[in-house]
Design a protein around this motif. Structure first.
Motif, PDB file in Angstrom:
ATOM      1  N   THR A   7      66.703 -23.416  35.729  1.00 26.33           N
ATOM      2  CA  THR A   7      65.735 -22.347  35.539  1.00 26.33           C
ATOM      3  C   THR A   7      64.474 -22.676  36.329  1.00 26.33           C
ATOM      4  OG1 THR A   7      66.590 -21.917  33.328  1.00 26.33           O
ATOM      5  CG2 THR A   7      64.395 -21.063  33.828  1.00 26.33           C
ATOM      6  N   PHE A   8      64.073 -21.726  37.131  1.00 30.36           N
ATOM      7  CA  PHE A   8      62.834 -21.832  37.886  1.00 30.36           C
ATOM      8  C   PHE A   8      61.893 -20.768  37.351  1.00 30.36           C
ATOM      9  CE2 PHE A   8      66.019 -23.577  40.678  1.00 30.36           C
ATOM     10  CZ  PHE A   8      65.384 -24.622  41.319  1.00 30.36           C
ATOM     11  N   THR A   9      60.621 -21.105  37.269  1.00 30.98           N
ATOM     12  CA  THR A   9      59.657 -20.133  36.785  1.00 30.98           C
ATOM     13  C   THR A   9      58.998 -19.428  37.961  1.00 30.98           C
ATOM     14  OG1 THR A   9      57.832 -21.693  36.756  1.00 30.98           O
ATOM     15  CG2 THR A   9      59.161 -21.522  34.736  1.00 30.98           C
ATOM     16  N   LYS A  11      55.917 -18.787  38.192  1.00 34.67           N
ATOM     17  CA  LYS A  11      54.692 -19.549  38.484  1.00 34.67           C
ATOM     18  C   LYS A  11      55.002 -20.752  39.369  1.00 34.67           C
ATOM     19  CE  LYS A  11      50.868 -22.054  36.465  1.00 34.67           C
ATOM     20  NZ  LYS A  11      50.580 -23.088  35.535  1.00 34.67           N
ATOM     21  N   GLY A  12      56.069 -21.470  39.049  1.00 33.17           N
ATOM     22  CA  GLY A  12      56.438 -22.642  39.834  1.00 33.17           C
ATOM     23  C   GLY A  12      56.839 -22.284  41.250  1.00 33.17           C
ATOM     24  N   ILE A  13      57.584 -21.201  41.394  1.00 33.73           N
ATOM     25  CA  ILE A  13      58.007 -20.761  42.729  1.00 33.73           C
ATOM     26  C   ILE A  13      56.782 -20.399  43.564  1.00 33.73           C
ATOM     27  CG2 ILE A  13      59.210 -18.932  43.990  1.00 33.73           C
ATOM     28  CD1 ILE A  13      61.184 -18.837  41.563  1.00 33.73           C
ATOM     29  N   ILE A  14      55.873 -19.649  42.975  1.00 33.08           N
ATOM     30  CA  ILE A  14      54.676 -19.226  43.710  1.00 33.08           C
ATOM     31  C   ILE A  14      53.803 -20.428  44.062  1.00 33.08           C
ATOM     32  CG2 ILE A  14      52.529 -17.887  43.523  1.00 33.08           C
ATOM     33  CD1 ILE A  14      54.288 -15.819  41.896  1.00 33.08           C
ATOM     34  N   GLU A  15      53.692 -21.390  43.152  1.00 32.08           N
ATOM     35  CA  GLU A  15      52.932 -22.608  43.459  1.00 32.08           C
ATOM     36  C   GLU A  15      53.546 -23.340  44.650  1.00 32.08           C
ATOM     37  OE1 GLU A  15      52.918 -24.929  39.871  1.00 32.08           O
ATOM     38  OE2 GLU A  15      51.336 -23.730  38.949  1.00 32.08           O
ATOM     39  N   THR A  16      54.858 -23.417  44.702  1.00 34.12           N
ATOM     40  CA  THR A  16      55.534 -24.080  45.815  1.00 34.12           C
ATOM     41  C   THR A  16      55.271 -23.337  47.117  1.00 34.12           C
ATOM     42  OG1 THR A  16      57.250 -24.932  44.352  1.00 34.12           O
ATOM     43  CG2 THR A  16      57.777 -24.844  46.699  1.00 34.12           C
ATOM     44  N   ILE A  17      55.356 -22.027  47.079  1.00 33.56           N
ATOM     45  CA  ILE A  17      55.087 -21.224  48.279  1.00 33.56           C
ATOM     46  C   ILE A  17      53.646 -21.411  48.724  1.00 33.56           C
ATOM     47  CG2 ILE A  17      54.851 -18.853  49.133  1.00 33.56           C
ATOM     48  CD1 ILE A  17      57.335 -18.214  47.318  1.00 33.56           C
ATOM     49  N   GLU A  18      52.717 -21.321  47.788  1.00 36.07           N
ATOM     50  CA  GLU A  18      51.296 -21.480  48.119  1.00 36.07           C
ATOM     51  C   GLU A  18      51.010 -22.858  48.725  1.00 36.07           C
ATOM     52  OE1 GLU A  18      48.655 -19.317  47.901  1.00 36.07           O
ATOM     53  OE2 GLU A  18      49.935 -17.694  47.202  1.00 36.07           O
ATOM     54  N   ARG A  19      51.687 -23.861  48.241  1.00 38.29           N
ATOM     55  CA  ARG A  19      51.466 -25.234  48.702  1.00 38.29           C
ATOM     56  C   ARG A  19      52.142 -25.512  50.042  1.00 38.29           C
ATOM     57  NH1 ARG A  19      54.092 -28.140  44.677  1.00 38.29           N
ATOM     58  NH2 ARG A  19      55.929 -28.094  45.980  1.00 38.29           N
ATOM     59  N   ASP A  20      53.366 -25.015  50.251  1.00 37.18           N
ATOM     60  CA  ASP A  20      54.179 -25.493  51.372  1.00 37.18           C
ATOM     61  C   ASP A  20      54.519 -24.481  52.463  1.00 37.18           C
ATOM     62  OD1 ASP A  20      54.252 -27.901  49.977  1.00 37.18           O
ATOM     63  OD2 ASP A  20      56.181 -27.468  49.048  1.00 37.18           O
ATOM     64  N   ALA A 126      75.820 -25.136  44.200  1.00 40.20           N
ATOM     65  CA  ALA A 126      76.762 -25.462  43.133  1.00 40.20           C
ATOM     66  C   ALA A 126      76.163 -25.235  41.743  1.00 40.20           C
ATOM     67  CB  ALA A 126      77.215 -26.909  43.273  1.00 40.20           C
ATOM     68  N   GLU A 127      74.991 -24.634  41.706  1.00 38.87           N
ATOM     69  CA  GLU A 127      74.341 -24.415  40.418  1.00 38.87           C
ATOM     70  C   GLU A 127      74.099 -22.927  40.185  1.00 38.87           C
ATOM     71  OE1 GLU A 127      71.837 -26.320  42.525  1.00 38.87           O
ATOM     72  OE2 GLU A 127      72.641 -28.280  42.135  1.00 38.87           O
ATOM     73  N   ASN A 128      73.955 -22.563  38.924  1.00 40.85           N
ATOM     74  CA  ASN A 128      73.489 -21.222  38.569  1.00 40.85           C
ATOM     75  C   ASN A 128      71.969 -21.273  38.555  1.00 40.85           C
ATOM     76  OD1 ASN A 128      75.973 -19.852  38.067  1.00 40.85           O
ATOM     77  ND2 ASN A 128      76.156 -20.983  36.154  1.00 40.85           N
ATOM     78  N   ILE A 129      71.367 -20.321  39.210  1.00 41.79           N
ATOM     79  CA  ILE A 129      69.911 -20.266  39.279  1.00 41.79           C
ATOM     80  C   ILE A 129      69.435 -19.089  38.437  1.00 41.79           C
ATOM     81  CG2 ILE A 129      67.917 -19.963  40.808  1.00 41.79           C
ATOM     82  CD1 ILE A 129      69.438 -22.585  41.289  1.00 41.79           C
ATOM     83  N   VAL A 130      68.438 -19.351  37.594  1.00 33.79           N
ATOM     84  CA  VAL A 130      67.843 -18.311  36.764  1.00 33.79           C
ATOM     85  C   VAL A 130      66.338 -18.369  36.978  1.00 33.79           C
ATOM     86  CG1 VAL A 130      67.466 -17.511  34.395  1.00 33.79           C
ATOM     87  CG2 VAL A 130      69.664 -18.499  35.039  1.00 33.79           C
ATOM     88  N   ILE A 131      65.746 -17.199  37.141  1.00 30.76           N
ATOM     89  CA  ILE A 131      64.294 -17.114  37.286  1.00 30.76           C
ATOM     90  C   ILE A 131      63.726 -16.659  35.942  1.00 30.76           C
ATOM     91  CG2 ILE A 131      62.371 -16.083  38.568  1.00 30.76           C
ATOM     92  CD1 ILE A 131      64.312 -17.788  40.290  1.00 30.76           C
ATOM     93  N   ALA A 132      62.757 -17.425  35.452  1.00 34.11           N
ATOM     94  CA  ALA A 132      62.142 -17.119  34.154  1.00 34.11           C
ATOM     95  C   ALA A 132      60.669 -16.796  34.353  1.00 34.11           C
ATOM     96  CB  ALA A 132      62.294 -18.299  33.212  1.00 34.11           C
ATOM     97  N   ASP A 133      60.103 -16.116  33.390  1.00 36.31           N
ATOM     98  CA  ASP A 133      58.719 -15.675  33.473  1.00 36.31           C
ATOM     99  C   ASP A 133      57.750 -16.637  32.794  1.00 36.31           C
ATOM    100  OD1 ASP A 133      56.758 -13.938  34.282  1.00 36.31           O
ATOM    101  OD2 ASP A 133      56.924 -12.660  32.521  1.00 36.31           O
ATOM    102  N   SER A 134      58.257 -17.686  32.201  1.00 36.77           N
ATOM    103  CA  SER A 134      57.373 -18.608  31.483  1.00 36.77           C
ATOM    104  C   SER A 134      56.738 -19.604  32.442  1.00 36.77           C
ATOM    105  CB  SER A 134      58.157 -19.340  30.405  1.00 36.77           C
ATOM    106  OG  SER A 134      59.168 -20.119  30.991  1.00 36.77           O
TER     107      SER A 134
END
Length: 157
Positions: A7-9, A11-20, A126-134
């Motif tokens: 599970t990716f949030t 917020k975490g995805i956006i932080e990664t984009i903003e940083r990298d 090889a993984e299931n990816i889920v995007i969460a809002d938390s």
């Protein structure tokens, strides 16, 4: 073998984009640094967990490139895209899917009537990816993921 679910949030995805993103894709840094409308639309899209999970499903099971899913949801954007904007979109969604752990891609035709001639869908995940809002955690960098995988293998021995 059963797939693990990660599970990716948003917020975490956006932080990664903003940083990298601007560091890795310097030619497209202006989109992020100047908060251009196309970049803002991509970030707004990421904040919608429902459409993000649909994008991942379409990519994983239907082999629909993320950029096509994005453009289908954001039809109003299609009328104003330059060739450089189209390249930005490919770089942006490619970066995001690599952050989610996708390691390979394949170019596919998007059809004669499409705004874009081709797009990439991402595979070898090889993984299931889920995007969460938390606001659980930020996404892992590739180095962090590799280190964690190495540690897991070492403890199993």
């Amino acid at each position: 073998m059963e797939k693990k679910t990660y599970t990716f949030t948003t917020k975490g995805i956006i932080e990664t984009i903003e940083r990298d993103f601007a560091v890795e894709y310097k030619p497209f840094a202006k989109y992020q640094l100047e908060k251009l409308p196309l970049y803002v639309a991509c970030i707004e899209f990421i904040n919608n967990t429902d459409v993000m999970n649909k994008m991942i499903f379409a990519n994983d099971y239907l082999e629909v490139p993320p950029v096509k899913t994005f453009l289908c949801y954001k039809k109003e954007i299609c009328k104003t895209l330059s060739d450089y904007d189209k390249k930005f979109l490919g770089a942006f969604w490619g970066f995001l899917f690599r952050c989610l752990g996708y390691e390979d891609n394949r170019k596919v035709s998007l059809g004669k009537n499409s705004l874009l001639k081709t797009g990439l869908f991402f595979k070898n995940n090889a993984e299931n990816i889920v995007i969460a809002d938390s606001q659980i955690t930020t996404t892992e960098t590739k180095a962090e993921k590799a280190k964690k995988n190495t540690a897991e293998v070492a403890t199993k021995k």
